[in-house]
Design an enzyme around this catalytic site. Structure first.
Site, PDB file in Angstrom:
ATOM      1  N   GLU A 139     -26.851  62.081  -1.942  1.00 24.98           N
ATOM      2  CA  GLU A 139     -26.232  63.419  -1.874  1.00 24.98           C
ATOM      3  C   GLU A 139     -27.188  64.497  -2.385  1.00 24.98           C
ATOM      4  O   GLU A 139     -26.824  65.337  -3.218  1.00 24.98           O
ATOM      5  CB  GLU A 139     -24.941  63.459  -2.717  1.00 24.98           C
ATOM      6  CG  GLU A 139     -23.926  62.396  -2.378  1.00 24.98           C
ATOM      7  CD  GLU A 139     -23.013  62.780  -1.220  1.00 24.98           C
ATOM      8  OE1 GLU A 139     -23.385  63.674  -0.432  1.00 24.98           O
ATOM      9  OE2 GLU A 139     -21.947  62.153  -1.108  1.00 24.98           O
ATOM     10  N   ARG A 143     -13.887  63.634   8.482  1.00 26.39           N
ATOM     11  CA  ARG A 143     -13.221  62.543   7.761  1.00 26.39           C
ATOM     12  C   ARG A 143     -12.408  61.688   8.721  1.00 26.39           C
ATOM     13  O   ARG A 143     -12.017  60.574   8.407  1.00 26.39           O
ATOM     14  CB  ARG A 143     -12.257  63.070   6.675  1.00 26.39           C
ATOM     15  CG  ARG A 143     -12.860  63.856   5.527  1.00 26.39           C
ATOM     16  CD  ARG A 143     -14.035  63.210   4.924  1.00 26.39           C
ATOM     17  NE  ARG A 143     -15.262  63.692   5.525  1.00 26.39           N
ATOM     18  CZ  ARG A 143     -16.435  63.119   5.386  1.00 26.39           C
ATOM     19  NH1 ARG A 143     -16.551  62.023   4.686  1.00 26.39           N
ATOM     20  NH2 ARG A 143     -17.517  63.610   5.963  1.00 26.39           N
TER      21      ARG A 143
END
Length: 703
Positions: A223, A601
Site C-alpha cells: 500500500e 469491491r
DNA sequence: GTGGCGTGGCTTTTT
DNA sequence: GCCACGCCAC
C-alpha cells in the site's frame, strides 16, 4: 527447484515479471483485485528460495496488523518453514521495535510507554487546561490534529516560526511545545512520534543507519500510496545506496490524504529511486467486465494518474443497477428487499456508505427483518473504557509518573477523590514541575487537602504500592489480582446492569488475552511491558460479530482491501459523496478514488443508490445525484424505478427562464440545466438561494 | 459526587 | 436530530 516451480506457476505474466525482476528498485502498480499480496509474498519467497537473500536481509512493511499477519502467514506457507530473522510488520511496530533496541540513542528512557490517540487527546486536554486556555477557542482535537500533522511532516516545535500576530499559530505552537516537553519528561511516545523518532534516529546516527542498511538489503512496502512524508524519508534512509526497494501500490486507491498520506510518493518514486522498473498489474481477478468498465471510466476523470486500465477474462456480467430513492428510508428499504431476494450467503453482501451516520437507517431496516448483520467501526477491544482503566492500573504501579494513568484511575471506581482534589494535585504538579504521583505525596505531607480526601488519597497510593508487589506473578494472575484489588471488578459486579455485565465479560477476556500473550511470549523478561505495548499497537478486534454469516455494513474507507459478491454503494449524492467538505479539486479527486475503491469491491453485482431527499442535521434537504454517477457511462447502468409514485414531470419539459413553484421552497426561476434523462438536474433560483434539484423528482408546478 | 440540562458540532481512521 | 461533553445545582 521444485519449490520454485510451485512459486511461479500460479502467477500470470505480469506477476511473474514482478516476482522474478532483477534486484533493482521496483514499483508495482497493482490495480484493485490484481493479486497485490500474492505478488509481494511470492517475491519474498522467491528471494529466499533462490538463495538471493537470507531471511534476515528482508524487511516487509505494511500499514495494518492484519496485513502484516496475513503476509507473514502466506510467506511461511510458501517456504514451508517459520520466517526467522525476517521482519514483517507495520510501520509503527517496526519503528517501535527499533526504538526498544536503540532507546538510548533515540534519547528515550528505557521504559518509554506508547500513548494511543485517546491517551494523547487526554494529555493535550490537560495541557490546554494547564496553559489556562479556553477549550472552546483552542479545541484539544484541533491541537491534536495540528501536532500529528506536523509530526507526520517531520516538523518539530523548534522548526516552527510563528509571527506574533498569528495568534492561532502562536498558541498551537505553544501547545505542541508543552506537549513535547511533557511527553519527554514522562517518557511517553505517541504513534506519530514512533515514526518521527525513528526517522531522526537513522538520520542522526550513522552507525545505526549503516547497520540496518547493510542488514535490510531488500525492503518491501505494501500500500505504498498511503505512505506519509516521514515514512517515505525513513524508507530512503533505510534503503541507502545498496538496498533495493520493492513497493506495491495503486495511486488510484489513495484515500488517506487527509491523514497525511502523500500520493506524490508513488507518483515521484522513480525520480527519487533511480533505475526503478515499473510493472503494471492490470488483469483483475475479482469483478465482472461491466463493473471494471464503470470503474475505469470513473477514475479516468482524475488528473495526474500514473495510468492503468483494469481488464478481465471474465464476461461482462450483469449491468450495474441504479436506484433513485425518495428518502433515506426508502433507500434502506430497497437494499433490504434486494438482500431478501439474494440466494447466496449473507456474508457475501456489503452495504457501503460514505459516512458512519448513514449506517443507522440500514441497521434499522435490517433489524426489522431480523437479518443478521455486522457493523464495522466502533470501539476496539483495547479501546474500551474498562479495558483502558485496567491497563492504567497495570501501568501506574510501574510507571508512577504516568499522569494519564494516574488521572484515569484515581477516582475509578469512585473513592471520594473528585475534581477538587485532582485540581489541587494538578496545581502542585504544575508549580513544582512534578508528576501527579509526586504531587499527591506532597499534598498529603503538607496537608494541602482536607482530612477526608487526604485519607482517601493515602489509601489510593497504598493500593498502587500494593499492586506493584504482584510483579512476580504470572501475567494473567497479575491481571486478575489487579482487577480484584483495584475494586474495578467488584464495582461492576455490584452494579448488575446489562452494561456492567458486558464490561465484566470484557475484563474476563483481558485475563484470557494475558494468558494467551504469556504463551506466545514465553521467556520474555519484560512480559507486562510487552503486553502493554501490544495493547497500544494492536487495538484488537472490533465489535465481534455474533454471527458468522451476516450482512457487512461499513464505510468505504473500511472496505478497502475487501471484496464481496454483492455490493450496495449508497448515498451517491452531491454533498454527501462527494462530501460537502471535499469539493476542492484535490480533495474531489480523493473522493473519486474512494468511489473507485467502492465500485471495485464488487465481484458479481453492484447496486448504486441515491436519494432525492435526506435528513441532514435535523432538516430534510433535497439532494441531487452525485456527479460520480454521471461519470459512469450510461450503457453500464440500468435504472430501477422507485416503487411508489412516478416522476411528476419529465426533464425536457423544463426550460431555462421558466417560473416554477416548489412545495417547500416556493416560487423560483430555472437558471440552469444539466444532463439528460433521469439524472438530469436543474438549478432554480428561489427567493433566497439557488437550489439544484433532481428534475425528474423535483415535484415542481409550472406557473 | 452525581445527575440533569444546555450547547455545539457534525467525514473518512490506523497505528 | 442526535450525541458528547461541560457546567451547575442538589
Amino acid at each position: 527447484m521444485n519449490n520454485i516451480t510451485t512459486l511461479l506457476d500460479p502467477l500470470n505474466q505480469q506477476q511473474r515479471q514482478a516476482v522474478t525482476a532483477p534486484l533493482e528498485h521496483l514499483l508495482v502498480l497493482a490495480g484493485a483485485g490484481s493479486g497485490k499480496t500474492k505478488c509481494l509474498t511470492h517475491r519474498i519467497a522467491w528471494l529466499i528460495e533462490t538463495n538471493q537473500a537470507g531471511p534476515h536481509n528482508i524487511l516487509a512493511v505494511t500499514f495494518t496488523n492484519k496485513a502484516a499477519n496475513e503476509m507473514r502467514y502466506r510467506i511461511e506457507s510458501l517456504i514451508q518453514r517459520p520466517t526467522r530473522g525476517l521482519w514483517v510488520g507495520t510501520f509503527h511496530s517496526i519503528a517501535h521495535r527499533l526504538l526498544r533496541i536503540h532507546w538510548e540513542e533515540a534519547q528515550l528512557p528505557q521504559t518509554f510507554q506508547i500513548l494511543d490517540s485517546d491517551d494523547q487527546l487526554r494529555a493535550i486536554k490537560r495541557i490546554i487546561k494547564a496553559l489556562r486556555l479556553d477549550e472552546k477557542t483552542w479545541s484539544p482535537k484541533q491541537a491534536q490534529q495540528f501536532i500529528n500533522a506536523r509530526k507526520d511532516d517531520g516538523i518539530r516545535p523548534k522548526d516552527i516560526v510563528a509571527e506574533p500576530q498569528d495568534d492561532w499559530l502562536v498558541q498551537m505552537h505553544n501547545i505542541y511545545q508543552t506537549y513535547e516537553q511533557d511527553c519527554q519528561r514522562s517518557g511517553l511516545v505517541d504513534f506519530a512520534e514512533l515514526l518521527l523518532r525513528n526517522y531522526e534516529l537513522l538520520r542522526d546516527n550513522s552507525t545505526i543507519r549503516e547497520h540496518y542498511q547493510q542488514r535490510f538489503l531488500f525492503i518491501h512496502v505494501d500500500e505504498f500510496q498511503d505512505t506519509n512524508t516521514i515514512q517515505y524519508q525513513w524508507l530512503r534512509f533505510l534503503t541507502g545506496e545498496q538496498g533495493k526497494l520493492f513497493v506495491v501500490g495503486d495511486d488510484d486507491q489513495s484515500i488517506y490524504g487527509w491523514r497525511g498520506a502523500r500520493i506524490e510518493n508513488i507518483q515521484n518514486f522513480s525520480h527519487d529511486f533511480l533505475n526503478t522498473q515499473i510493472i503494471r498489474m492490470e488483469q483483475n481477478y475479482r469483478s465482472t467486465g461491466t463493473i471494471l468498465a464503470a470503474a475505469n471510466a470513473l477514475i479516468a476523470h482524475n488528473q495526474g494518474r500514473l495510468g492503468k486500465n483494469l481488464w478481465t477474462q471474465d464476461s461482462a456480467g450483469d449491468p450495474i443497477y441504479l436506484y433513485a430513492a425518495y428518502t433515506e428510508t426508502d433507500e434502506a428499504q430497497f437494499v433490504v428487499e434486494k438482500i431478501q431476494a439474494w440466494r447466496g450467503q449473507l456474508k457475501d453482501i456489503a452495504i457501503l456508505y460514505r459516512t458512519t451516520a448513514q449506517s443507522r437507517q440500514f441497521e434499522e431496516a435490517i433489524l426489522q427483518k431480523g437479518i443478521p448483520y455486522r457493523i464495522y467501526g466502533g470501539l476496539r477491544f483495547y479501546e474500551r473504557l474498562e479495558i483502558k482503566d485496567m491497563l492504567a492500573y497495570l501501568r501506574l504501579p510501574f510507571h508512577r509518573n504516568d499522569d494519564g494513568a494516574f488521572e484515569r484511575i484515581i477516582n475509578t471506581p469512585k473513592r471520594g477523590l473528585g475534581d477538587r482534589t485532582v485540581e489541587t494535585l494538578r496545581g502542585i504538579a504544575r508549580q513544582q514541575n512534578l508528576s501527579l504521583w509526586q504531587a499527591a505525596q506532597i499534598a498529603i505531607d503538607t496537608k494541602q487537602i482536607k482530612a477526608r480526601a487526604s485519607h482517601n488519597l493515602s489509601t489510593f497510593l497504598n493500593l498502587i504500592e500494593q499492586l506493584a508487589q504482584h510483579k512476580d506473578l504470572p501475567l494473567h494472575e497479575q491481571v486478575q489480582q489487579t482487577q480484584m484489588a483495584s475494586g474495578l471488578q467488584p464495582h461492576y459486579q455490584k452494579e448488575g446492569k446489562v452494561e456492567a455485565q458486558r464490561r465484566l465479560e470484557n475484563l474476563e477476556e483481558l485475563i484470557n488475552a494475558a494468558r494467551q500473550f504469556e504463551q506466545n511470549h514465553q521467556g520474555s523478561q519484560t512480559l507486562l511491558a510487552d503486553f502493554l505495548d501490544h495493547a497500544a499497537l494492536e487495538a484488537g478486534e472490533r465489535q465481534s460479530g455474533r454471527f458468522d454469516d451476516c450482512i457487512q455494513l461499513m464505510t468505504l474507507h473500511s472496505a478497502k482491501g475487501l471484496e464481496f459478491q454483492v455490493v450496495f454503494l449508497c448515498g451517491l449524492e452531491e454533498g454527501l459523496f462527494p462530501h460537502q467538505n471535499s469539493l476542492e479539486e484535490a480533495q474531489l479527486e480523493e473522493e473519486r478514488r474512494l468511489c473507485y475503491v467502492g465500485i471495485t469491491r464488487a465481484r458479481q453485482r453492484l447496486y448504486l443508490s441515491h436519494s432525492e431527499s435526506r435528513y441532514r442535521y435535523g432538516q430534510r434537504d433535497s439532494s441531487t445525484p452525485s456527479r460520480f454517477l454521471g461519470e459512469i457511462p450510461p450503457e453500464h447502468l440500468q435504472s430501477l424505478r422507485p416503487r411508489s409514485a412516478k416522476p411528476l414531470t419529465q426533464t425536457h419539459n423544463y426550460q431555462i427562464g421558466q417560473r416554477v413553484k416548489h412545495r417547500q421552497y416556493g416560487i423560483g426561476t430555472i437558471i440552469n440545466k444539466e444532463g439528460q434523462g433521469k439524472l438530469a438536474r436543474i438549478q432554480i433560483q428561489f427567493k433566497h438561494q439557488p437550489q439544484w434539484l433532481l428534475a425528474a423528482y423535483a415535484r415542481l408546478e409550472k406557473l
